[in-house]
Design a protein around this motif. Sequence first.
Motif: not given
Lengths: 298, 447, 227
Positions: B179-182, B184-189, B194-200
């Motif tokens: 879920l999007g809460q996790k 973060s900038d570094r995880v997203a990169e 995109p930061k903050g969205i759910d990752q499926r």
Amino acid sequence: MCGIVGLFLKDKSLEPQLGALLTDMLITMTDRGPDSAGIAIYGAEQDGLAKLTIQSDAPDDDFATLAADLSTALGVSVDLHRKDSHAVVILPAGQAAAARAVIAGRPGQIRVMSDGNAIEIYKEVGLPQDVAARFALSKMAGTHGIGHTRMATESAVTTQGAHPFSTGPDQCLVHNGSLSNHNNLRRKLRRDGVRIESENDTEVGAAYLTWKMQNGATLGEALEASLTDLDGFFTFVVGTKEGFGVVRDPIACKPAVLAETDQYVAFGSEYRAMVGLPGIEAARVWEPEPATVYFWSH
Amino acid sequence: MSTSDKEAPRTAPIQSATFTNPVNAEIRRAAATGIYDIRGGGAKRKVPHFDDLLFLGASISRYPLEGYRERCDTSVTLGTRFAKNPITLDIPITIAGMSFGALSAQAKEALGRGASAAGTSTTTGDGGMTPEERGHSTKLVYQYLPSRYGMNPDDLRRADAIEIVVGQGAKPGGGGMLLGQKISDRVAEMRTLPKGIDQRSACRHPDWTGPDDLEIKILELREITGWRVPIYVKVAGSRPYFDTALAVKAGADVVVLDGMQGGTAATQDVFIENVGLPTLACIRPAVRALQDLGMHREVQLVVSGGIRTGADVAKALALGADAVSIGTAALVALGDNDPKWEAEYQALGTTTGAYDDWHEGRDPAGITTQDPLLASRLDPIEGGRRLRNYLKVMTLEAQTIARACGHNHLHNLEPEDLCALTVEAAAMAQVPLAGTEWYPGKPGGGY
Amino acid sequence: MQQIDLATTPLREMNETLQAQTGADNQTAWEILNPRGSHAVACGLDAPIEVTVRGHTGYYCAGMNKQAAIHVTGSVGPGVAENMMSGTVVIDGDASQYAGATGRGGLLVIKGNASSRCGISMKGIDIVVHGNIGHMSAFMAQVGNLVVCGDAGEALGDSLYEARLFVRGSVKSLGSDCIEKEMRPEHLAILADLLERAGSDAKPEEFRRYGSARKLYTFDIDNAAAY
């Protein structure tokens, strides 16, 4: 999980080479299926005659007096040509069902691989190269043929589990993929009296098509219906006396390549199965669409 | 005489065994929120496990080894089949794949430090390889997952082994959702999202399906890495006989088999609790597949899912595994679900031991989070030390048992060293019910 | 020009030779003969060299390519240039399933048609297909540009993230969460550049742009049917 090859000749001058071309294609697909191999080959029809391909694990015993026994039982003349663990029984047209019944009533372990006017099926456990050599497949002539190399997924590595599966007179089927509703479908078909011998998912696919056609569907209609009734991943190649067809499930993950020239239509799980075919460099090469039935006939 | 209605005996309240309070609470939660329950961890339901097995020990017919003096070796070499550089580990306990993203950078570093100090390997996860992790891991297994987040040939070549992940015990056949809460900038990169969205996460690999394709995928990975490092194939416990056989046929050096108690960062509770085989039930069919192919000990089997103690390690090895892998237990060693955070667990509506909302990123222990403040609660050096201690203890425990059974190497443990306490465990482990020579399904019938 | 004939040289030796190149010497042009459908041809390269593969290849040709310019004169099997990082890969013929899967950079050009799942899970790669693409293309595509000069098959861009999809011809159907979007000047500029680099004379104005509706970005039970 497997390799499939198929070759449908348009150019009659290639017919003497059919077995040789298909054998090369089959051996190229060894990596995809090292457990067992099989081939269905459609040869010349002989007027008024039918043939059964049979197999036995004890052919010396089981085949010794078979022709004579059949001849006596049916009151017709019967020829038997043995090839290793297989044999082709030639008898008058219309006698195939009676011959099956006689064979089923004998002691021993004879399995009927196919019956029809043109089809012969050879399949055994082992590397494709060794299986092809046992039956001298490369020397066979014919109009079209289908071959299969198997990597068994959930059912046993046996001759019975090898492809092609016979689906009716002069019909056969090979499969790459894994059906996910074959157990339920097998129970249903068995309740309806359909003969299914193994726990193999492909045999259920084959039996399903037979059952559909026995109930009035054409092969094309049966294949269309399979798209709804069969669940899981499949690329099927089917053979009939007139030609061969291809169908992939709607998800279409399992590979399939078709190539066509003026001389032939070829099918391969991978392109490299076809690299030895004459004129392949100039062929039209494409992948069959998902949930679409393709068919070529003479 | 008549008793008033007030005094008449009443039926005692009976709670339903079907509609229990937790079940009803979950129905109310679903009705209120319209979302299925997502959580971390593995199956919490009680299933037959290693606790249902006992070792027989030695006495007169077998002779035990003297503890601490007579050697009982623990090393294991993985990837002897095709790789030029197989991995030799001092202990047969590895750290399972857990992603940066699911875990903080500090937690990943601590895992690397602890594993390295104990002489074993750690594993990346669904999010790529971080420099911290590579730097602090002597032996690092790089996971090749359906999502391919952060996948690149440089890290592939930096890895000591590659683990193609087909499935996880917590969710055989399933993908994931972080879920999007996790994010973060570094995880997203690292995941190019995109930061903050759910990752499926996908449930199948994007570019192959089935064992025949897998064989070609393994060829490609070997060609890219020069046939140097072992290729593991990780499967969930679902059809272990067939999956192990097919992984071997496709060319795996090592099969990693994860039972349903194996954890995950985040997936549906209904999936975790209702899909898959208990770890205990996975091992014998997998070993049988290897034996049928003549590959037992040639292709190594690593078992995971609910391994907690040296006894569990010894039991898994006795049943035929070459090594085990731990995930949840390693997080607990680092401080996950530690009672010292009880007040904060209470504030999150849970309690020590039950905290499993790893996907929400609010872990009081600072392990399953990307929140910098929370993450700073875990000192990677201290965490590494704790993990090393725990791994050493498990190894000593396993050695103690092996010596008591008369073995000079953990690998010499065998099923005949075991008995089962329950008929279920006897059936799954295929070892006799204690005091008998019988287990269900034993060839030849038994009693 | 250095030549490696796969009819006489094992795959391992060919890839080892190409992977050992640094591009620092003058041996920067290589030719691979007789691939005959082999898998993993010219994969894992990491140098600014030019490799021409004469013929058809199997799975994962040019897999994980970095820097190299790889040109295949025939058709390619599944997963061409999968997870490519940089460089260019040009296919004169058709590409099978999964072309450019999970690619993170560089340019993949397919002069013929691409089959299903073209650009699946792409993460920054640019893909230009001169012909058509098959079903489920750009499934879960994250970043990068997929340009299709012909038609697109069913379920284009299903579960799409931030990748941009440009299609000149028809689209059989859009996948879940994929919608047509406005073509703005910056998109026309991106398209013009990619078409030029891919050797296509198609006009940017002839294309439509598709992208994510972003409705799956945070879970909502009202979108559950789209999962």
